[in-house]
Design a protein around this motif. Structure first.
Motif, PDB file in Angstrom:
ATOM      1  N   GLY A 148       0.801  -1.222   0.000  1.00  0.00           N
ATOM      2  CA  GLY A 148       0.000   0.000   0.000  1.00  0.00           C
ATOM      3  C   GLY A 148       0.831   1.269   0.000  1.00  0.00           C
ATOM      4  N   ALA A 149       2.144   1.138  -0.214  1.00  0.00           N
ATOM      5  CA  ALA A 149       3.032   2.297  -0.119  1.00  0.00           C
ATOM      6  C   ALA A 149       2.750   3.338  -1.186  1.00  0.00           C
ATOM      7  CB  ALA A 149       4.489   1.833  -0.206  1.00  0.00           C
ATOM      8  N   GLY A 153       1.688   7.096  -0.333  1.00  0.00           N
ATOM      9  CA  GLY A 153       2.610   8.160  -0.706  1.00  0.00           C
ATOM     10  C   GLY A 153       1.960   9.229  -1.554  1.00  0.00           C
ATOM     11  N   ILE A 154       1.111   8.813  -2.480  1.00  0.00           N
ATOM     12  CA  ILE A 154       0.415   9.788  -3.335  1.00  0.00           C
ATOM     13  C   ILE A 154      -0.491  10.674  -2.503  1.00  0.00           C
ATOM     14  CG2 ILE A 154      -1.308  10.031  -5.158  1.00  0.00           C
ATOM     15  CD1 ILE A 154      -0.108   7.544  -6.471  1.00  0.00           C
ATOM     16  N   ARG A 155      -1.260  10.070  -1.637  1.00  0.00           N
ATOM     17  CA  ARG A 155      -2.194  10.853  -0.814  1.00  0.00           C
ATOM     18  C   ARG A 155      -1.425  11.793   0.124  1.00  0.00           C
ATOM     19  NH1 ARG A 155      -7.508   9.308  -0.971  1.00  0.00           N
ATOM     20  NH2 ARG A 155      -7.956   7.403  -2.152  1.00  0.00           N
ATOM     21  N   TYR A 156      -0.317  11.337   0.646  1.00  0.00           N
ATOM     22  CA  TYR A 156       0.482  12.197   1.517  1.00  0.00           C
ATOM     23  C   TYR A 156       1.009  13.400   0.728  1.00  0.00           C
ATOM     24  CZ  TYR A 156       4.198  13.760   4.657  1.00  0.00           C
ATOM     25  OH  TYR A 156       5.008  14.523   5.465  1.00  0.00           O
ATOM     26  N   ALA A 157       1.497  13.162  -0.474  1.00  0.00           N
ATOM     27  CA  ALA A 157       2.030  14.250  -1.302  1.00  0.00           C
ATOM     28  C   ALA A 157       0.957  15.291  -1.597  1.00  0.00           C
ATOM     29  CB  ALA A 157       2.596  13.683  -2.599  1.00  0.00           C
ATOM     30  N   VAL A 158      -0.245  14.839  -1.916  1.00  0.00           N
ATOM     31  CA  VAL A 158      -1.345  15.763  -2.213  1.00  0.00           C
ATOM     32  C   VAL A 158      -1.678  16.593  -0.979  1.00  0.00           C
ATOM     33  CG1 VAL A 158      -3.780  15.928  -2.875  1.00  0.00           C
ATOM     34  CG2 VAL A 158      -2.276  14.273  -4.011  1.00  0.00           C
ATOM     35  N   GLU A 180      -6.928  -1.270  -7.249  1.00  0.00           N
ATOM     36  CA  GLU A 180      -7.933  -0.228  -7.020  1.00  0.00           C
ATOM     37  C   GLU A 180      -7.424   0.886  -6.114  1.00  0.00           C
ATOM     38  OE1 GLU A 180     -12.606   0.115  -5.512  1.00  0.00           O
ATOM     39  OE2 GLU A 180     -11.566  -1.817  -5.584  1.00  0.00           O
ATOM     40  N   ALA A 181      -6.665   0.541  -5.081  1.00  0.00           N
ATOM     41  CA  ALA A 181      -6.192   1.552  -4.139  1.00  0.00           C
ATOM     42  C   ALA A 181      -5.286   2.573  -4.823  1.00  0.00           C
ATOM     43  CB  ALA A 181      -5.459   0.890  -2.980  1.00  0.00           C
ATOM     44  N   ASP A 182      -4.378   2.090  -5.673  1.00  0.00           N
ATOM     45  CA  ASP A 182      -3.483   3.000  -6.386  1.00  0.00           C
ATOM     46  C   ASP A 182      -4.262   3.882  -7.349  1.00  0.00           C
ATOM     47  OD1 ASP A 182      -1.461   1.770  -5.012  1.00  0.00           O
ATOM     48  OD2 ASP A 182      -0.783   0.542  -6.702  1.00  0.00           O
ATOM     49  N   GLN A 183      -5.209   3.278  -8.057  1.00  0.00           N
ATOM     50  CA  GLN A 183      -5.996   4.033  -9.025  1.00  0.00           C
ATOM     51  C   GLN A 183      -6.811   5.136  -8.338  1.00  0.00           C
ATOM     52  OE1 GLN A 183      -8.220   1.540 -11.646  1.00  0.00           O
ATOM     53  NE2 GLN A 183      -8.993   3.241 -12.872  1.00  0.00           N
ATOM     54  N   GLU A 184      -7.390   4.825  -7.188  1.00  0.00           N
ATOM     55  CA  GLU A 184      -8.157   5.826  -6.448  1.00  0.00           C
ATOM     56  C   GLU A 184      -7.257   6.942  -5.924  1.00  0.00           C
ATOM     57  OE1 GLU A 184     -10.207   3.676  -3.445  1.00  0.00           O
ATOM     58  OE2 GLU A 184     -11.770   2.923  -4.800  1.00  0.00           O
ATOM     59  N   ALA A 185      -6.036   6.585  -5.522  1.00  0.00           N
ATOM     60  CA  ALA A 185      -5.103   7.604  -5.034  1.00  0.00           C
ATOM     61  C   ALA A 185      -4.708   8.561  -6.147  1.00  0.00           C
ATOM     62  CB  ALA A 185      -3.865   6.936  -4.440  1.00  0.00           C
ATOM     63  N   PRO A 213      -5.554   6.069 -15.728  1.00  0.00           N
ATOM     64  CA  PRO A 213      -6.131   7.303 -16.273  1.00  0.00           C
ATOM     65  C   PRO A 213      -5.655   8.512 -15.477  1.00  0.00           C
ATOM     66  CG  PRO A 213      -7.821   5.607 -16.037  1.00  0.00           C
ATOM     67  CD  PRO A 213      -6.595   5.088 -15.353  1.00  0.00           C
ATOM     68  N   GLY A 214      -5.338   9.587 -16.185  1.00  0.00           N
ATOM     69  CA  GLY A 214      -4.899  10.811 -15.536  1.00  0.00           C
ATOM     70  C   GLY A 214      -3.404  10.927 -15.358  1.00  0.00           C
ATOM     71  N   VAL A 215      -2.643   9.860 -15.680  1.00  0.00           N
ATOM     72  CA  VAL A 215      -1.187   9.879 -15.523  1.00  0.00           C
ATOM     73  C   VAL A 215      -0.529  10.207 -16.864  1.00  0.00           C
ATOM     74  CG1 VAL A 215       0.856   8.518 -14.940  1.00  0.00           C
ATOM     75  CG2 VAL A 215      -1.244   8.238 -13.623  1.00  0.00           C
TER      76      VAL A 215
END
Length: 416
Positions: A148-149, A153-158, A180-185, A213-215
């Protein structure tokens, strides 16, 4: 930089060659000549934009193996948490080798008098937020990284205010398949106005997180503009950037070279930082559109090939495209917006007091109106009292004047 899951022997051999393709750091006396070796910086034309923007005020989150803070060419580095589950710090062994190299491509600013020594990054005034989400490609703890890193990490950066997220993760284990978790982040990041850039991955058709999507997925080219042998040929590649024998900072304080689509992603993240620094009002998709529309086919023979995308990223043309878009978008000052969130121009107690007074006045007016309507439900209005009519004047008759009878001695008598 390379992952081994499901690879052919030839691909494994290529990955091994890339993993050991780091040259020795040059001597300190030779670092002033390193600018001449930065062919990638020249190919993307970063210096042509520096008179207008250098990434000042922009935070680029580098989600990788960490970034050291004591290299002379890296000025503004904030060390974030280690989400791998290993709980390493910036002074731990095995911390920040790959991540430091990538951070230097994004935002190295040289050193010495007028920054004449060392190397320069694409956005030399950008700040780096280092978040450790993976171990070194050849590290002993590679297989024990928390799955889940990446999402954490993405959510922390945001949440920490990063405007650009760089994911140089072509060799990460979790780049093989989506979850799914990475995609949602990533959706969380894009919805909060963050540009997400990722290396396109190895030779496979699709690689994650680049294919989400979005990357903005990035492939690698060499000095002649042709696609690198190790770069992905997938349709998810949007643009390409320099990725062969790139001169970078070394975590030991020196310099080395590195090859891979991770380096290409770092170049594009730097261009995104230049745009976000000058045009913060643009949305992530508008920044991506500016980068892709400004890309050029450095190698005409490669144009249209799978994995080449729109072409090689070009900082001046991307900046011009972003400026054209920004002319139609109202300006946005993030510092002012943050200040308004913390300290509004009108104190809250005044807003509450004003609201209470307004409600009281509104209640009084409503009461008066209701009373009047009850007294005059049909809206005829109050009738005025009639004034009494004045009686017409009665004409008066003039009385005749009669003579007066005189009394006196002249009265006649009777004769006798």
């Amino acid at each position: 930089m390379c992952t081994t899951r499901g690879w052919t022997p030839a691909a494994l051999a290529l990955c091994s060659a890339l993993a050991v393709g780091l040259s020795a750091a040059p001597a300190a006396a030779d670092v002033s000549d390193l600018r001449l070796e930065q062919w990638g910086l020249d190919m993307v034309g970063a210096a042509e934009v520096w008179e207008e923007a250098q990434g000042s005020g922009v935070t680029v989150a580098v989600l990788d193996t960490g970034v050291v803070t004591d290299h002379p060419d890296l000025k503004d580095v904030t060390v974030g948490p280690d989400f791998t589950g290993h709980d390493l710090s910036s002074d731990s062994d095995g911390y920040g080798i790959h991540g430091t190299m990538m951070a230097g491509i994004v935002a190295a600013s040289g050193h010495g008098v007028e920054h004449t020594g060392g190397v320069m990054g694409v956005a030399p005034e950008a700040e780096i937020l280092a978040i450790r989400i993976t171990a070194e490609p050849d590290g002993p703890d590679r297989d024990s990284v928390d799955p889940g890193a990446l999402a954490a990490g993405i959510r922390y950066a945001v949440d920490e205010g990063a405007q650009v997220i760089c994911l140089p993760l072509a060799g990460a284990e979790f780049s093989v398949q989506a979850n799914e978790a990475d995609q949602e982040a990533i959706a969380y990041a894009v919805n909060h106005g963050v540009v997400v850039v990722a290396s396109g991955g190895p030779l496979g058709e699709a690689s994650y997180p680049a294919a989400y999507p979005g990357v903005l997925a990035v492939g690698s080219v060499g000095p002649d503009g042709s696609l690198s042998e190790f770069s992905s040929r997938g349709d998810h590649i949007a643009v390409t950037a320099p990725g062969e024998e790139i001169t970078v900072v070394d975590p030991d304080g020196g310099y080395t070279t590195v090859s891979g689509s991770d380096a290409a992603a770092a170049f594009v993240a730097g261009v995104a930082a230049l745009i976000r620094g000058e045009f913060p009002q643009l949305k992530p998709e508008q920044v991506v559109e500016a980068i892709t529309s400004g890309a050029q086919a450095a190698d005409p023979a490669a144009a249209g090939q799978p994995g080449y995308g729109a072409g090689v990223v070009n900082a001046p043309d991307a900046f011009t495209a972003a400026k054209s878009t920004a002319d139609h978008v109202p300006p946005f000052d993030p510092e002012l917006a943050e200040q308004l969130e913390e300290e509004p121009l009108i104190p809250y107690w005044m807003l509450w007091t004003g609201g209470a007074v307004f409600l009281i006045v509104a209640a009084v007016v409503a009461t008066v109106v209701a009373h009047r309507r009850a007294a005059d439900p049909y809206g005829f209005g109050k009738r005025k009292p009639e004034e009494p009519e004045e009686p017409e004047p009665v004409p008066t008759a003039r009385r005749p004047v009669r003579g007066r009878r005189r009394r006196g001695r002249g009265r006649r008598g009777v004769s006798r």
